[in-house]
Design a protein around this motif. Structure first.
Motif, PDB file in Angstrom:
ATOM      1  N   ILE A 147      -5.348  -9.218 -10.349  1.00 47.42           N
ATOM      2  CA  ILE A 147      -4.114  -8.754 -10.971  1.00 47.42           C
ATOM      3  C   ILE A 147      -3.519  -9.877 -11.819  1.00 47.42           C
ATOM      4  O   ILE A 147      -3.349 -10.999 -11.334  1.00 47.42           O
ATOM      5  CB  ILE A 147      -3.076  -8.339  -9.901  1.00 47.42           C
ATOM      6  CG1 ILE A 147      -3.660  -7.251  -8.987  1.00 47.42           C
ATOM      7  CG2 ILE A 147      -1.780  -7.867 -10.552  1.00 47.42           C
ATOM      8  CD1 ILE A 147      -2.817  -6.992  -7.748  1.00 47.42           C
TER       9      ILE A 147
ATOM     10  N   VAL B  74      -6.364  -5.919  -6.723  1.00 45.30           N
ATOM     11  CA  VAL B  74      -6.254  -4.497  -6.446  1.00 45.30           C
ATOM     12  C   VAL B  74      -7.670  -3.995  -6.204  1.00 45.30           C
ATOM     13  O   VAL B  74      -8.631  -4.471  -6.826  1.00 45.30           O
ATOM     14  CB  VAL B  74      -5.561  -3.753  -7.613  1.00 45.30           C
ATOM     15  CG1 VAL B  74      -6.354  -3.853  -8.904  1.00 45.30           C
ATOM     16  CG2 VAL B  74      -5.301  -2.301  -7.263  1.00 45.30           C
TER      17      VAL B  74
ATOM     18  N   VAL C  60      -3.302  -3.101  -2.354  1.00 37.43           N
ATOM     19  CA  VAL C  60      -2.955  -4.237  -3.207  1.00 37.43           C
ATOM     20  C   VAL C  60      -2.758  -5.419  -2.267  1.00 37.43           C
ATOM     21  O   VAL C  60      -2.084  -5.278  -1.239  1.00 37.43           O
ATOM     22  CB  VAL C  60      -1.672  -3.969  -4.011  1.00 37.43           C
ATOM     23  CG1 VAL C  60      -1.344  -5.168  -4.906  1.00 37.43           C
ATOM     24  CG2 VAL C  60      -1.790  -2.691  -4.846  1.00 37.43           C
TER      25      VAL C  60
ATOM     26  N   ASP D 110       3.267  -6.060  -7.704  1.00 34.72           N
ATOM     27  CA  ASP D 110       2.518  -5.155  -6.829  1.00 34.72           C
ATOM     28  C   ASP D 110       2.851  -3.691  -7.121  1.00 34.72           C
ATOM     29  O   ASP D 110       1.965  -2.843  -7.214  1.00 34.72           O
ATOM     30  CB  ASP D 110       2.843  -5.441  -5.360  1.00 34.72           C
ATOM     31  CG  ASP D 110       2.049  -6.612  -4.797  1.00 34.72           C
ATOM     32  OD1 ASP D 110       1.414  -7.328  -5.591  1.00 34.72           O
ATOM     33  OD2 ASP D 110       2.080  -6.806  -3.569  1.00 34.72           O
TER      34      ASP D 110
ATOM     35  N   ARG E  82      -4.542 -12.607  -6.169  1.00 29.56           N
ATOM     36  CA  ARG E  82      -4.007 -11.265  -5.969  1.00 29.56           C
ATOM     37  C   ARG E  82      -5.001 -10.265  -6.558  1.00 29.56           C
ATOM     38  O   ARG E  82      -5.507 -10.448  -7.673  1.00 29.56           O
ATOM     39  CB  ARG E  82      -2.654 -11.098  -6.662  1.00 29.56           C
ATOM     40  CG  ARG E  82      -1.561 -11.966  -6.077  1.00 29.56           C
ATOM     41  CD  ARG E  82      -0.305 -11.921  -6.928  1.00 29.56           C
ATOM     42  NE  ARG E  82       0.239 -10.568  -7.000  1.00 29.56           N
ATOM     43  CZ  ARG E  82       0.565  -9.956  -8.142  1.00 29.56           C
ATOM     44  NH1 ARG E  82       0.375 -10.532  -9.302  1.00 29.56           N
ATOM     45  NH2 ARG E  82       1.087  -8.748  -8.109  1.00 29.56           N
TER      46      ARG E  82
ATOM     47  N   LEU F 286       0.459  -0.384  -8.004  1.00 28.69           N
ATOM     48  CA  LEU F 286       0.228   0.383  -6.780  1.00 28.69           C
ATOM     49  C   LEU F 286      -0.429   1.727  -7.047  1.00 28.69           C
ATOM     50  O   LEU F 286      -1.141   2.252  -6.192  1.00 28.69           O
ATOM     51  CB  LEU F 286       1.553   0.571  -6.037  1.00 28.69           C
ATOM     52  CG  LEU F 286       1.515   1.272  -4.675  1.00 28.69           C
ATOM     53  CD1 LEU F 286       0.551   0.574  -3.710  1.00 28.69           C
ATOM     54  CD2 LEU F 286       2.916   1.352  -4.084  1.00 28.69           C
TER      55      LEU F 286
ATOM     56  N   THR G  45       0.868  -1.178   0.000  1.00 25.91           N
ATOM     57  CA  THR G  45       0.000   0.000   0.000  1.00 25.91           C
ATOM     58  C   THR G  45       0.903   1.226   0.000  1.00 25.91           C
ATOM     59  O   THR G  45       2.121   1.123  -0.145  1.00 25.91           O
ATOM     60  CB  THR G  45      -0.984  -0.013   1.190  1.00 25.91           C
ATOM     61  OG1 THR G  45      -1.937   1.035   1.024  1.00 25.91           O
ATOM     62  CG2 THR G  45      -0.269   0.151   2.521  1.00 25.91           C
TER      63      THR G  45
END
Length: 358
Positions: A146, A85, A65, A152, A83, A156, A38
């Protein structure tokens, strides 16, 4: 699984501290996400300074994330371990505002279905992402998976900075061949510069005074740069445009001086697209407003959110059309978040964005 987690908590004006909180329970329509990365936003600094009020004890942060830890019983189409977002703005998906395409003003549960900036919940009305775990409301409307080959840090910027910056160009109605000026090349302004280029602007004028930000603006699409400490930006932009003015001015700072300068450089019928978070009243000068007869448009925008917006941001990243990875200039562990706030709030050491990891 532990029962408590670390979280950055607003204590009082001037104090955000790391403390322990219970890991959130989730409702059937929620998801629990384990945060893997983050960041800190300028809005968080407004909260820290008491310029934007939030409840004491609230976990701050709205740029998550992470990995799906647990799904509510009513959430289908996703799997634990994916994963994801999540946008800074988490619309319900079913309110009147959402069904009008205005999810940022989501008023789910209110009488008329509209609420000013009601879509902004994380770190505003519910606990946010600067923590080990995050409860995501209305998960079906807000989780975006994602792609495996993207990191990541590459995504972001998607939850807020990228979405907000791009929206400055979108709300401004930038067209192919337009001339655009972007005031302030902080993270949002830099994304506005990149967004204006994506939308077809052929002359982009970036205004800032920090050399590193000016260089980044050039990398992201600025054709001309104006150092406001070296010359008056209004005079410079009018000179660059041969007295015509710009089609769209994007204000990405949130102060009177840049708002007013944006008005003054518009051609007749131009658009001022405002992304700033203002902490005092604004004044509109009579001459810059052409006495109300200049066909001027002033448009404000809150970061678009929801899973479809995040999908589009992820597509931009995956395509390589815009590379925002250079915006992450500093990295901290969650245990160092107070140090990260001190750096970011005081804009030391050339900071643009910080990445916070567990």
């Amino acid at each position: 699984m532990a029962k408590t987690m670390k979280a950055a908590i607003f204590v009082e004006n001037g104090r955000i501290v790391l403390d322990e909180k219970p890991i959130p329970d989730i409702a059937p329509t929620d998801a629990l996400v384990r945060i893997t990365t983050t960041t800190i936003c300028g809005t968080d600094v407004h909260i820290l300074k008491g310029e934007y009020p939030v409840a004491k004890g609230l976990t701050i942060g709205h740029e998550p994330v992470g990995v799906i830890e647990k799904l509510g019983s009513g959430v289908t189409g996703f799997e634990e371990g994916q994963r994801v977002v999540i946008g800074a703005i988490t619309p319900s998906g079913w309110s009147n505002a959402c069904l009008c395409g205005c999810g940022a003003q989501d008023g789910a549960g209110t009488k008329h279905g509209w609420k000013p900036y009601g879509g902004w919940k994380f770190g505003n009305t519910i606990d946010g992402s600067q923590a080990e775990y995050l409860r995501v409301p209305d998960a079906l409307a807000n989780l975006a998976v994602i792609p495996d080959h993207i990191t990541d840090e590459q995504v972001l910027m998607c939850p807020d900075i990228m979405s907000t910056g791009f929206s400055g160009a979108e709300s401004g109605g930038v067209k192919i061949g337009d001339t655009v000026a972007v005031f302030a090349q902080g993270p949002i302004g830099l994304c506005a510069t990149a967004g204006a280029k994506l939308m077809g602007a052929t002359k982009i004028i970036a205004v800032d005074s920090v050399p590193a930000r000016i260089e980044m603006a050039k990398r992201l699409g600025a054709d001309e740069v104006v150092d406001f400490k070296a010359e008056d930006p209004v005079e410079a932009i009018m000179r660059i445009t041969d007295g015509r003015g710009v089609d769209v001015a994007i204000e990405a700072l949130g102060v009177q001086s840049t708002f007013e300068a944006g008005l003054r450089i518009l051609r007749p019928g131009g658009t001022l697209s405002s992304l700033g978070v203002y902490s005092s009243d604004l004044k509109i000068p009579l001459d810059a407003f052409a006495a109300g007869l200049g066909d001027t448009t002033i448009r404000t925008t809150l970061c678009p959110g929801g899973k479809e917006r995040m999908r589009r941001m992820l597509e931009v990243v995956a395509s390589g059309r815009v590379d925002l990875s250079g915006l992450v200039t500093h990295r901290f562990k969650l245990d160092q978040i107070e140090e990260a706030y001190e750096l970011f709030a005081n804009q030391r050491d050339g900071v643009l964005k910080v990445a916070i990891t567990p």
